[in-house]
Design a protein around this motif. Structure first.
Motif, PDB file in Angstrom:
ATOM      1  N   ASP A 142       0.808  -1.221   0.000  1.00 59.94           N
ATOM      2  CA  ASP A 142       0.000   0.000   0.000  1.00 59.94           C
ATOM      3  C   ASP A 142       0.843   1.275   0.000  1.00 59.94           C
ATOM      4  OD1 ASP A 142      -2.337  -1.437  -0.067  1.00 59.94           O
ATOM      5  OD2 ASP A 142      -2.593  -1.460   2.118  1.00 59.94           O
ATOM      6  N   ASN A 143       1.980   1.259   0.701  1.00 64.75           N
ATOM      7  CA  ASN A 143       2.785   2.490   0.794  1.00 64.75           C
ATOM      8  C   ASN A 143       3.896   2.549  -0.261  1.00 64.75           C
ATOM      9  OD1 ASN A 143       4.598   0.632   1.722  1.00 64.75           O
ATOM     10  ND2 ASN A 143       4.797   1.503   3.782  1.00 64.75           N
ATOM     11  N   ASN A 144       3.917   1.558  -1.172  1.00 63.06           N
ATOM     12  CA  ASN A 144       4.849   1.564  -2.315  1.00 63.06           C
ATOM     13  C   ASN A 144       6.318   1.685  -1.905  1.00 63.06           C
ATOM     14  OD1 ASN A 144       2.776   1.487  -4.352  1.00 63.06           O
ATOM     15  ND2 ASN A 144       2.350   3.624  -3.874  1.00 63.06           N
ATOM     16  N   ASP A 145       6.694   1.008  -0.799  1.00 67.39           N
ATOM     17  CA  ASP A 145       8.100   1.067  -0.379  1.00 67.39           C
ATOM     18  C   ASP A 145       8.887  -0.153  -0.854  1.00 67.39           C
ATOM     19  OD1 ASP A 145       7.091  -0.908   1.231  1.00 67.39           O
ATOM     20  OD2 ASP A 145       7.904  -0.089   3.113  1.00 67.39           O
ATOM     21  N   GLY A 146       8.254  -1.041  -1.650  1.00 67.88           N
ATOM     22  CA  GLY A 146       8.973  -2.179  -2.210  1.00 67.88           C
ATOM     23  C   GLY A 146       9.049  -3.391  -1.314  1.00 67.88           C
ATOM     24  N   SER A 147       8.323  -3.385  -0.173  1.00 69.62           N
ATOM     25  CA  SER A 147       8.299  -4.549   0.724  1.00 69.62           C
ATOM     26  C   SER A 147       6.952  -4.572   1.432  1.00 69.62           C
ATOM     27  CB  SER A 147       9.443  -4.485   1.735  1.00 69.62           C
ATOM     28  OG  SER A 147       9.302  -3.332   2.562  1.00 69.62           O
ATOM     29  N   LEU A 148       6.690  -5.697   2.113  1.00 68.52           N
ATOM     30  CA  LEU A 148       5.409  -5.860   2.796  1.00 68.52           C
ATOM     31  C   LEU A 148       5.610  -5.834   4.304  1.00 68.52           C
ATOM     32  CD1 LEU A 148       3.785  -8.744   0.678  1.00 68.52           C
ATOM     33  CD2 LEU A 148       3.577  -6.260   0.382  1.00 68.52           C
ATOM     34  N   SER A 149       4.867  -4.968   4.979  1.00 65.00           N
ATOM     35  CA  SER A 149       4.884  -4.947   6.437  1.00 65.00           C
ATOM     36  C   SER A 149       3.898  -5.972   6.956  1.00 65.00           C
ATOM     37  CB  SER A 149       4.495  -3.554   6.944  1.00 65.00           C
ATOM     38  OG  SER A 149       3.131  -3.295   6.648  1.00 65.00           O
ATOM     39  N   SER A 150       3.945  -6.235   8.264  1.00 66.03           N
ATOM     40  CA  SER A 150       3.009  -7.188   8.859  1.00 66.03           C
ATOM     41  C   SER A 150       1.579  -6.686   8.733  1.00 66.03           C
ATOM     42  CB  SER A 150       3.371  -7.450  10.321  1.00 66.03           C
ATOM     43  OG  SER A 150       3.323  -6.254  11.066  1.00 66.03           O
TER      44      SER A 150
END
Length: 557
Positions: A495-503
């Motif tokens: 969702d925040n387009n930072d290139g990784s997935l948070s929990s």
């Protein structure tokens, strides 16, 4: 059951299995081709199985092992037999979880189905499951092939095979093969008739008694009935017609009696001081068991007194005696509720059987008051403490399964329990100190988490709190997809387009998956209710009248 013309019709018992909820609640399969669908499939299966597993086998090593097995088996089975191989593997896995097997057995069950389909090799299995899982697979294959080496129609030869299997192999490998055999018996229509008979004879002579021996009574009955139906369809139809005529009424009686008895036991003052809990199980006699009473024992239908049955298991408090008095008090409570048959009371607690079996057996008359009341069979009630029941599962069950004399049954019981205890050590939790213990810290941390957090931590291999593009790509490759699917999934969830997935991002996806599954389950429930209701309306002719009126209007228009 009988047709309208009185002809006896053979009813397929596989259509009404002992545990139909496994089919109903098996994880839904999704077609390959999208990272989101592949991830949803993996998470749905993983969550469904971990929720079924018992707390005593829920360890960090368990989750990690199961996750690896799913990543190996899902892509291997997805395209086999049009997806049916995967559906069957997941039903076998769910049945093993319901039997409270550990993750090594469940994982081996999934991979074994892939091996049988020719989609996975033993080397693949050992790489993902480790030496313990691979050894379990090899033993289950040995158990599978054991009956083919002898003439199982000969009772002495069949008995020798049963004893050798129990004394030579890990009991978990036996249970694994039993679950697979049950699945096989439900899908025999596609093989030649002679193979159907050979397989059914092996199940009836070897595997159904083994299921009884290891305490899987419901599985044993289902294996017996399926074999009985395949081998002797006309005899099965006769017994089915007899039992089906009273089954619905008797099962309603069982359900009502179970609830009434639980309330009465909970309200009893004496039992409140000696017992901390109760478990009441009801059962209706299987077709094969009824046939044995009528044919082998030579009884008349009215002399078969255990068509209905209940088992009361008392969780006896420590220091409150040996449990015999609590069983007697339970008998007294039952006599106050229903009419017992004193001549059929057997106290195997005061006078245990030769193999050590202890239980209080009584019979109660469930018929309605005469002269116009409904006549029903007697109901046999077994009353025992939890300790007595545990001993019966691995002790008397061996003896009753025609596997050994009492002394041999005790010896085999010790072997089985020791094997299970050693196997449990393979999955014990280790301190979460990274790779030095052989168990990654991420897997150890996942053990105490819920499904959503647990799956996230298993995917977050380096434990940095995020699922990177590299980790997601590796997962997609394990599932038979590639980098483009991983990129698609990352765009979908990041969702925040930072290139990784948070929990949090991963949890949102999990919740969407769970909501979809709940809606589909509810849709199935509504479909069945409407199907039954509309069928009843159709039977009355109302739908036909409506159709005729509509047709008349269309013609006139």
């Amino acid at each position: 059951m009988a047709s309208a013309g009185g002809e006896v019709v053979v009813v397929d018992p596989a259509a009404a299995a002992v545990a139909p909820d496994l089919e109903q609640h098996a994880p839904r399969l999704t077609p390959a081709g999208s990272g989101g669908r592949l991830m949803a499939e993996l998470l749905g299966v993983f969550n469904g199985l971990t929720e079924r597993m018992g707390e005593d086998v829920a360890t960090s090593s368990s989750w990690s092992l199961l996750f690896r097995a799913l990543k190996l088996a899902l892509p291997a089975l997805r395209d086999a037999a049009g997806g049916r191989s995967l559906a069957r593997a997941l039903i076998v896995a769910a049945s093993l979880a319901d039997l409270q097997m550990d993750a090594e057995v469940i994982s081996a069950g999934i991979v074994r189905q892939a091996m049988d389909a020719g989609a996975v090799t033993m080397a693949d299995a050992e790489a993902q499951l480790g030496q313990g899982g691979a050894a379990l697979l090899r033993e289950s294959l040995d158990v599978k092939n054991a009956p083919s080496r002898v003439d199982v129609a000969d009772e002495e030869a069949a008995s020798a095979v049963r004893n050798r299997i129990l004394s030579s192999y890990d009991v978990r490998a036996v249970i694994l093969e039993l679950a697979i055999r049950l699945d096989t018996m439900k899908h025999l229509d596609g093989v030649p008739k002679h193979q159907q008979r050979t397989t059914s004879l092996e199940v009836l002579k070897v595997f159904a008694p083994l299921a009884h021996a290891v305490g899987a009574g419901a599985l044993s009955k289902e294996l017996e009935d399926l074999s009985f139906w395949r081998l002797y369809p006309q005899a099965y139809a006769q017994v089915d017609q007899w039992l089906s005529g009273q089954e619905d009424d008797c099962k309603r009686v069982l359900a009502t009696c179970k609830e009434d008895l639980l309330q009465a036991l909970a309200a009893d003052e004496e039992l409140r001081h000696t017992v901390s809990g109760f478990d009441v199980k009801g059962r209706y006699k299987s077709r094969f068991s009824a046939m044995k009473k009528l044919v082998k024992d030579g009884r008349r239908p009215e002399d078969v007194h255990d068509i209905l049955g209940m088992r009361v298991i008392l969780d006896h408090r420590a220091g409150a005696g040996d449990g015999h008095r609590a069983c007697i008090r339970t008998h007294e409570v039952i006599k106050g509720m229903w009419k017992d048959v004193p001549a059929r009371t057997k106290d195997y607690i005061a006078r245990p059987k030769g193999d050590g079996y202890r239980s209080l057996h009584i019979a109660v008359d469930m018929s309605e008051p005469e002269p116009e009341g409904k006549k029903r069979p007697l109901m046999e009630v077994q009353i025992r403490t939890k300790e007595m029941n545990d001993a019966a599962v691995f002790g008397h069950a061996l003896y009753k399964g025609c596997l050994a004399d009492p002394e041999e049954a005790k010896r085999l019981k010790d072997i089985m329990l020791a094997a299970a205890e050693v196997a449990a050590q393979h999955l014990r939790d280790e301190p979460a100190t990274g790779d030095q213990t052989g168990v990654p810290a991420a897997a150890a941390a996942a053990a105490s988490a819920g499904n959503i957090e647990r799956a996230f931590r298993l995917l977050d291999k380096n434990g940095d709190g995020r699922i990177s593009m590299e980790e997601l790509t590796e997962l997609m490759e394990d599932l038979g997809a590639g980098g483009k699917d991983a990129e698609e999934l990352m765009r979908l969830l990041d969702d925040n387009n930072d290139g990784s997935l948070s929990s949090d991002e991963f949890a949102l996806f999990q919740k969407r998956v769970e909501l979809k599954a709940k809606l589909e389950d509810k849709d199935d429930e509504y479909k069945e209710i409407l199907k039954q209701k509309l069928q009843k309306v159709d039977d009355t002719g109302l739908i036909h009248v409506y159709r005729k009126n509509l047709s008349d209007k269309l013609v006139s228009g």
